[in-house]
Design an enzyme around this catalytic site. Structure first.
Site, PDB file in Angstrom:
ATOM      1  N   SER A 101      46.161  39.215  44.419  1.00 36.09           N
ATOM      2  CA  SER A 101      45.731  39.628  45.756  1.00 36.09           C
ATOM      3  C   SER A 101      45.254  38.419  46.534  1.00 36.09           C
ATOM      4  CB  SER A 101      44.599  40.653  45.661  1.00 36.09           C
ATOM      5  OG  SER A 101      44.041  40.906  46.939  1.00 36.09           O
TER       6      SER A 101
ATOM      7  N   TYR B 206      36.315  42.929  42.547  1.00 40.72           N
ATOM      8  CA  TYR B 206      37.766  42.853  42.713  1.00 40.72           C
ATOM      9  C   TYR B 206      38.194  41.415  42.997  1.00 40.72           C
ATOM     10  CZ  TYR B 206      42.430  43.925  44.534  1.00 40.72           C
ATOM     11  OH  TYR B 206      43.795  43.972  44.750  1.00 40.72           O
TER      12      TYR B 206
END
Length: 259
Positions: A148, A161
């Site tokens: 990501s 995350y």
């Protein structure tokens, strides 16, 4: 083209994983579809791939569990080789970055277990098949880690995350060195992807606001679809990227330029 590729895609019941499976199915791949809990969606994705003429195996498994990773790998064993492993399974917890009380050690451990340790365990479980693929085809097999932009820019759904994806990028570099020349390892770092996964996490109204913001602020004025990112994932999984390893590829319509 990906004709004849043997591929495992984790977390491929829906979203980016399903979009990647659909592309590879049209190119003649044999595909292991994996899901943790969404069996109905996984079977729908499998049917879509079969309608394109692909050979498909559907396997349930949570990549945070090593025994499940080995079960997923075993589903491809009858093919005698793997040409690509796409580590797409992932999870998150949405939490404002300044809410330090909102994340527990358990949250960090769960996200790292799926997002970082899971891909590592899948590579370990499939290494023998991936090396067999390289020896049979005469070109390095491919691992594609779906990371990501969060892991590059420090933005995203939560600090946990961000940390898990940053760690995955480091794992990508380490494994690219360790597994060459028989296995290539690259990562893709999408920004916002317009899929139900994001809506489930934030709710439809908030997801729409984020989509509009991303579209307005990104240099290309786009919100990426699953198919947009899947095109790059499949490129990295196929022989056309045979000279690439250890790359961290950002796919965010240029949003990282303005954050």
């Amino acid at each position: 083209m990906a004709d004849g590729l043997r591929v495992i895609i984790t977390g491929s019941a829906s979203g980016l994983g399903a979009a990647s499976a659909a592309i590879l199915a049209k190119q003649g791949a044999r595909i292991v579809i994996n899901y943790a809990s969404s069996q109905k969606e996984a079977e729908q994705t499998a049917d879509l791939c079969r309608s394109a003429g692909a050979e498909v195996v559907v396997v349930q498994g949570d990549v945070s569990r090593d025994e499940d990773c080995r079960k997923i790998a075993a589903a491809a064993a009858p093919w005698g080789r793997l040409d690509a492993l796409i580590n797409n399974a992932g999870t998150t917890k949405h939490m404002a970055h300044d809410n330090l009380e909102g994340l527990s050690a358990d949250d960090f451990q769960r996200l790292f277990a799926v997002n970082t340790i899971g891909p590592y365990q899948m590579v370990r479980a499939t290494r023998e098949l991936l090396e067999a693929g390289a020896k049979e085809t005469g070109r390095a097999s491919a691992v594609v880690n779906v990371s990501s932009i969060a892991g590059v820019s420090g933005i995203g759904s939560s600090v946990a995350y961000v940390a898990s994806k940053g760690a995955l990028n480091s794992v990508t570099l380490s494994l690219a060195r360790a597994l060459a020349p028989l296995i290539r390892v690259n990562a893709v770092c999408p920004g916002y992807i317009d899929t139900p996964w994001f809506t489930k996490g934030r709710g439809a109204e908030q997801a729409a606001k984020v989509r509009d913001m991303v579209t307005a602020k990104s240099p290309l004025k786009l919100a990426s679809s699953a198919e947009d990112v899947a095109d790059v994932v499949c490129f990295l999984a196929g022989p056309q990227s045979r000279n690439m390893t250890g790359e961290i590829v950002r796919i965010d319509a240029g949003a990282h330029l303005v954050w």
